[in-house]
Scaffold this active site. Structure first.
Site, mmCIF file in Angstrom:
data_model
loop_
_atom_site.group_PDB
_atom_site.id
_atom_site.type_symbol
_atom_site.label_atom_id
_atom_site.label_comp_id
_atom_site.label_asym_id
_atom_site.label_seq_id
_atom_site.Cartn_x
_atom_site.Cartn_y
_atom_site.Cartn_z
ATOM 1 N N LYS A 11 0.880 -1.298 0.022
ATOM 2 C CA LYS A 11 0.091 -0.071 -0.050
ATOM 3 C C LYS A 11 1.088 1.313 0.055
ATOM 4 C CE LYS A 11 -3.454 -2.756 2.091
ATOM 5 N NZ LYS A 11 -4.674 -2.904 2.874
ATOM 6 N N HIS A 95 -8.469 -3.283 -6.242
ATOM 7 C CA HIS A 95 -8.218 -3.620 -4.799
ATOM 8 C C HIS A 95 -9.657 -2.761 -4.149
ATOM 9 C CE1 HIS A 95 -7.123 -3.086 -0.624
ATOM 10 N NE2 HIS A 95 -6.449 -4.180 -0.464
ATOM 11 N N GLU A 167 -11.029 -10.626 -0.786
ATOM 12 C CA GLU A 167 -10.483 -10.081 0.318
ATOM 13 C C GLU A 167 -11.814 -9.187 0.737
ATOM 14 O OE1 GLU A 167 -6.242 -8.613 -0.030
ATOM 15 O OE2 GLU A 167 -7.558 -6.975 -0.845
ATOM 16 N N SER A 212 -6.155 -9.106 6.849
ATOM 17 C CA SER A 212 -5.699 -9.622 8.087
ATOM 18 C C SER A 212 -5.140 -10.894 8.242
ATOM 19 C CB SER A 212 -6.788 -9.377 9.406
ATOM 20 O OG SER A 212 -7.205 -7.902 9.500
HETATM 21 P P1 PGA Z 1 -4.362 -6.556 5.160
HETATM 22 O O1 PGA Z 1 -4.474 -5.906 3.839
HETATM 23 O O2 PGA Z 1 -3.342 -7.861 5.113
HETATM 24 O O3 PGA Z 1 -3.453 -5.248 6.085
HETATM 25 O O4 PGA Z 1 -5.537 -6.874 5.972
HETATM 26 C C1 PGA Z 1 -4.808 -6.940 2.841
HETATM 27 C C2 PGA Z 1 -4.960 -6.137 1.515
HETATM 28 O O5 PGA Z 1 -5.699 -5.104 1.643
HETATM 29 O O6 PGA Z 1 -4.545 -6.714 0.478
#
Ligand code: PGA
Length: 250
Positions: A11, A95, A167, A212
């Site tokens: 990110k 995303h 996701e 997560s």
């Molecule tokens: P996260 O993000 O593992 O911090 O929950 C996953 C993603 O958004 O690709």
């Protein structure tokens, strides 16, 4: 047998110094021949530098987004050809942060998917429902809509060599991971949706879990029959955690 796949989505995080340190730690531990595909997706600004560091290692490079356009007067955009040029082989598309914060709809996501393929990039297509959609019983309809948009724009054959990341929006960055059973149920739904069109494509497509996922829960998630690895956000910023997750996928 599908080869497992782990992608780190950094990110908008990291300095030049921290990016270099993280990549160096990963490259030296992953080695040149990992038993799962290992991909890192730094911010655009770090791609070229990271490309030099991962060259010849078992770590591949991906971007977090791309333009739907090929070239020209599109201020601030980055094309698929430019990503390929600096050494990317993968690109995350659709995303949920792009969909919700930047208004990307299924039509734009599908256009980006087609553009990525045309430039020789492997798309990592993100799909997933919000908590409200899950609680109102709309989860399957939402995911089917997101998958079908890309299926009709790119064709089912394109999915054979692509990667899908499930996701759930409510699990991203919240510490609220889907249980392995919840995730498996949706992964099986996605594979079934594709199988209804083309059984071979459904068998070949890798479906990652994201939201997560961390060093402690990765092995149980990846142990599910339709979970072929993970798209990892927060935990991909810590070398030790990300390496543990890669080991769980191996
Ligand atoms: P996260 O993000 O593992 O911090 O929950 C996953 C993603 O958004 O690709």
């Amino acid at each position: 047998m599908r080869r497992n796949f782990v992608a780190g989505n950094w990110k908008m995080n990291g300095s030049l110094e921290s990016a270099n340190a993280l990549v160096q730690a990963l490259v030296s531990s992953v080695g040149s021949n990992p038993s799962a595909d290992v991909i890192i997706c730094p911010p655009f600004i770090h791609l070229q530098g990271v490309a030099a560091l991962v060259k010849g290692s078992g770590v591949s490079l991906g971007a977090q987004d791309l333009s739907d356009q090929e070239a020209g007067a599109f201020t601030g955009e980055v094309s698929g050809a430019m990503l390929k040029d600096v050494g990317c082989d993968y690109v995350i598309i659709g995303h949920s942060e792009r969909r919700t914060l930047y208004g990307e709809d299924d039509a734009l996501v599908s256009k980006k998917f087609v553009h990525a393929l045309a430039e020789g990039l492997t798309p990592i297509l993100c799909v997933g429902e919000s908590l409200e959609e899950r609680e109102s019983g709309a989860m399957e309809a939402v995911i089917a809509r997101q998958i079908d948009a890309v299926l009709s724009a790119a064709g089912v054959q394109a999915l054979c060599d692509s990667v899908i990341a499930y996701e759930p929006v409510w699990a991203i960055g919240t510490g609220m991971t889907a249980t392995p059973e919840q995730a498996q149920e949706v992964h099986a739904f996605i594979r079934g949706r594709i199988a209804a069109v083309d059984a071979a494509a459904a068998e070949g497509v890798r479906i990652l879990y994201g939201g997560s996922a961390n060093a402690a829960n990765a092995a149980t998630l990846f142990g599910q029959p339709d979970i072929d690895g993970g798209l990892i956000g927060g935990a991909s910023l810590k070398a030790e955690d990300f390496l543990t997750i890669c080991a769980a996928a191996a």
